[in-house]
Design a protein around this motif. Structure first.
Motif, PDB file in Angstrom:
ATOM      1  N   TYR A  85       0.844  -1.189   0.000  1.00 59.65           N
ATOM      2  CA  TYR A  85       0.000   0.000   0.000  1.00 59.65           C
ATOM      3  C   TYR A  85       0.879   1.238   0.000  1.00 59.65           C
ATOM      4  O   TYR A  85       1.981   1.243   0.564  1.00 59.65           O
ATOM      5  N   GLN A 108       0.683   5.332   1.124  1.00 55.95           N
ATOM      6  CA  GLN A 108      -0.091   6.298   1.883  1.00 55.95           C
ATOM      7  C   GLN A 108       0.576   7.660   1.840  1.00 55.95           C
ATOM      8  O   GLN A 108       1.749   7.785   2.201  1.00 55.95           O
ATOM      9  N   LYS A 120      -4.021  11.115   4.016  1.00 54.25           N
ATOM     10  CA  LYS A 120      -4.874  10.337   3.117  1.00 54.25           C
ATOM     11  C   LYS A 120      -4.936   8.878   3.549  1.00 54.25           C
ATOM     12  O   LYS A 120      -4.089   8.389   4.287  1.00 54.25           O
ATOM     13  N   ALA A 121      -5.965   8.186   3.050  1.00 53.62           N
ATOM     14  CA  ALA A 121      -6.075   6.759   3.299  1.00 53.62           C
ATOM     15  C   ALA A 121      -5.067   6.001   2.456  1.00 53.62           C
ATOM     16  O   ALA A 121      -4.642   6.469   1.387  1.00 53.62           O
ATOM     17  N   PRO A 122      -4.662   4.828   2.912  1.00 48.14           N
ATOM     18  CA  PRO A 122      -3.781   3.989   2.096  1.00 48.14           C
ATOM     19  C   PRO A 122      -4.446   3.602   0.782  1.00 48.14           C
ATOM     20  O   PRO A 122      -5.671   3.546   0.677  1.00 48.14           O
ATOM     21  N   LEU A 144      -4.122   0.629  -2.331  1.00 54.05           N
ATOM     22  CA  LEU A 144      -3.542  -0.653  -2.718  1.00 54.05           C
ATOM     23  C   LEU A 144      -2.774  -0.517  -4.029  1.00 54.05           C
ATOM     24  O   LEU A 144      -3.311  -0.035  -5.022  1.00 54.05           O
ATOM     25  N   TYR A 153       3.559   0.535   2.898  1.00 53.33           N
ATOM     26  CA  TYR A 153       3.336  -0.532   3.875  1.00 53.33           C
ATOM     27  C   TYR A 153       3.136  -1.863   3.166  1.00 53.33           C
ATOM     28  O   TYR A 153       2.423  -1.942   2.155  1.00 53.33           O
ATOM     29  N   GLN A 173       5.873  -1.979   9.441  1.00 54.82           N
ATOM     30  CA  GLN A 173       5.947  -0.716  10.178  1.00 54.82           C
ATOM     31  C   GLN A 173       6.008   0.499   9.262  1.00 54.82           C
ATOM     32  O   GLN A 173       5.946   1.642   9.729  1.00 54.82           O
ATOM     33  N   ALA A 180       2.155   3.375  12.504  1.00 51.46           N
ATOM     34  CA  ALA A 180       1.812   2.447  11.427  1.00 51.46           C
ATOM     35  C   ALA A 180       0.348   2.017  11.481  1.00 51.46           C
ATOM     36  O   ALA A 180      -0.358   2.255  12.465  1.00 51.46           O
ATOM     37  N   TYR A 183     -10.077   3.608   9.978  1.00 52.52           N
ATOM     38  CA  TYR A 183     -10.499   3.419   8.589  1.00 52.52           C
ATOM     39  C   TYR A 183     -11.345   2.151   8.463  1.00 52.52           C
ATOM     40  O   TYR A 183     -11.048   1.140   9.114  1.00 52.52           O
ATOM     41  N   PHE A 243      -7.254  -5.290   1.068  1.00 60.51           N
ATOM     42  CA  PHE A 243      -8.139  -4.148   1.249  1.00 60.51           C
ATOM     43  C   PHE A 243      -7.966  -3.238   0.030  1.00 60.51           C
ATOM     44  O   PHE A 243      -6.987  -2.493  -0.045  1.00 60.51           O
ATOM     45  N   ASP A 244      -8.880  -3.324  -0.910  1.00 62.90           N
ATOM     46  CA  ASP A 244      -8.655  -2.640  -2.178  1.00 62.90           C
ATOM     47  C   ASP A 244      -9.254  -1.249  -2.257  1.00 62.90           C
ATOM     48  O   ASP A 244      -8.806  -0.431  -3.063  1.00 62.90           O
ATOM     49  N   TRP A 301     -10.563   2.009   0.372  1.00 59.10           N
ATOM     50  CA  TRP A 301     -10.586   2.487   1.747  1.00 59.10           C
ATOM     51  C   TRP A 301     -11.490   3.693   1.887  1.00 59.10           C
ATOM     52  O   TRP A 301     -11.633   4.484   0.949  1.00 59.10           O
ATOM     53  N   GLY A 302     -12.069   3.848   3.070  1.00 57.61           N
ATOM     54  CA  GLY A 302     -12.753   5.080   3.397  1.00 57.61           C
ATOM     55  C   GLY A 302     -11.745   6.171   3.698  1.00 57.61           C
ATOM     56  O   GLY A 302     -10.538   5.929   3.755  1.00 57.61           O
ATOM     57  N   GLN A 303     -12.235   7.368   3.928  1.00 55.16           N
ATOM     58  CA  GLN A 303     -11.358   8.518   4.178  1.00 55.16           C
ATOM     59  C   GLN A 303     -10.792   8.520   5.588  1.00 55.16           C
ATOM     60  O   GLN A 303      -9.806   9.215   5.864  1.00 55.16           O
TER      61      GLN A 303
END
Lengths: 108, 122
Positions: free
Chosen positions: A36, A38, A42-44, A46, A87, A101, B46, B96, B109-110, B112-114
């Protein structure tokens, strides 16, 4: 739990560089390894699933390899938008999904 | 287009129970291979997986937090709810929810929410 260890923890590189990030699992996870990206706030997102499959819409400069315990994420030619934290995550054991990590990729 | 959005309190007191709702669209949680998970991230730290619920109501929890977590789904409302009991300041994090796909070696997990930031403080 399966422990995921990434190296390095941080990395400085320049636009155009080839960069490799490593992820090691504490036991064999076959190819159940995802990567992922990030960006701050913001969200990660894929990038790579099943160790080497590129998620739809992800640029081809990203690639993944490995199986068993050792995996790599490679960016063939860094672009400005690639500076982020990366990640790895194992899904071999969905009884205990674990993330690495993180590796922070910074501009040199 | 798949979207997910987390909702819940931004501030909870220590010892209280946190209830977060993930409202999603663009997929059905009754479709084989589909799940919704929760992942959190303390500030500057993390990602940590918390829980996952599958289309068949199979539920998975982080072993270290299992005693405090409950995940449920309401397929008719397109919602997944996570409760976490006995909140502590160390639980301060962005939470999340994410769409999970499981087909063969694809287990990720393809989408994700904000995320929603939860602070635990008295």
């Amino acid at each position: 739990d399966i422990q995921m260890t990434q190296s390095p923890s941080s990395l400085s590189a320049s636009v155009g560089d080839r960069v490799t990030i490593t992820c090691r699992a504490s036991q064999s996870i076959s190819s159940y390894l995802n990567w992922y990206q990030q960006k701050p706030g913001k969200a990660p997102k894929l990038l790579i699933y099943a160790a080497s499959s590129l998620q739809s819409g992800v640029p081809s400069r990203f690639s993944g390899s490995g199986s068993g315990t050792d995996f790599t994420l490679t960016i063939s030619s860094l672009q400005p938008e690639d500076f982020a934290t990366y990640y790895c995550q194992q899904s071999y054991s969905t009884l205990a999904i674990t993330f690495g990590q993180g590796t922070r990729l910074e501009i040199k | 287009q798949i979207t997910l959005k987390e909702s819940g309190p931004t501030l909870v007191k220590p010892t209280q129970t946190l209830t977060l709702t993930c409202t999603f669209s663009g997929f059905s949680l009754s479709t084989s291979g589909v799940g919704v998970g929760w992942i959190r991230q303390p500030p500057g730290k993390a990602l940590e997986w918390l829980a996952l619920i599958y289309w068949d109501d199979d539920k998975r929890y982080s072993p270290s937090l299992k005693s405090r977590l409950t995940i449920t789904k309401d397929t008719s409302k397109n919602q997944v709810v996570l409760t976490m009991t006995n909140m502590d300041p160390v639980d301060t994090a962005t939470y999340y929810c994410a769409h999970h796909l499981w087909f063969g070696e694809l287990s990720a997990f393809d989408i994700w929410g904000q995320g929603t930031m939860v602070t635990v403080s008295s």
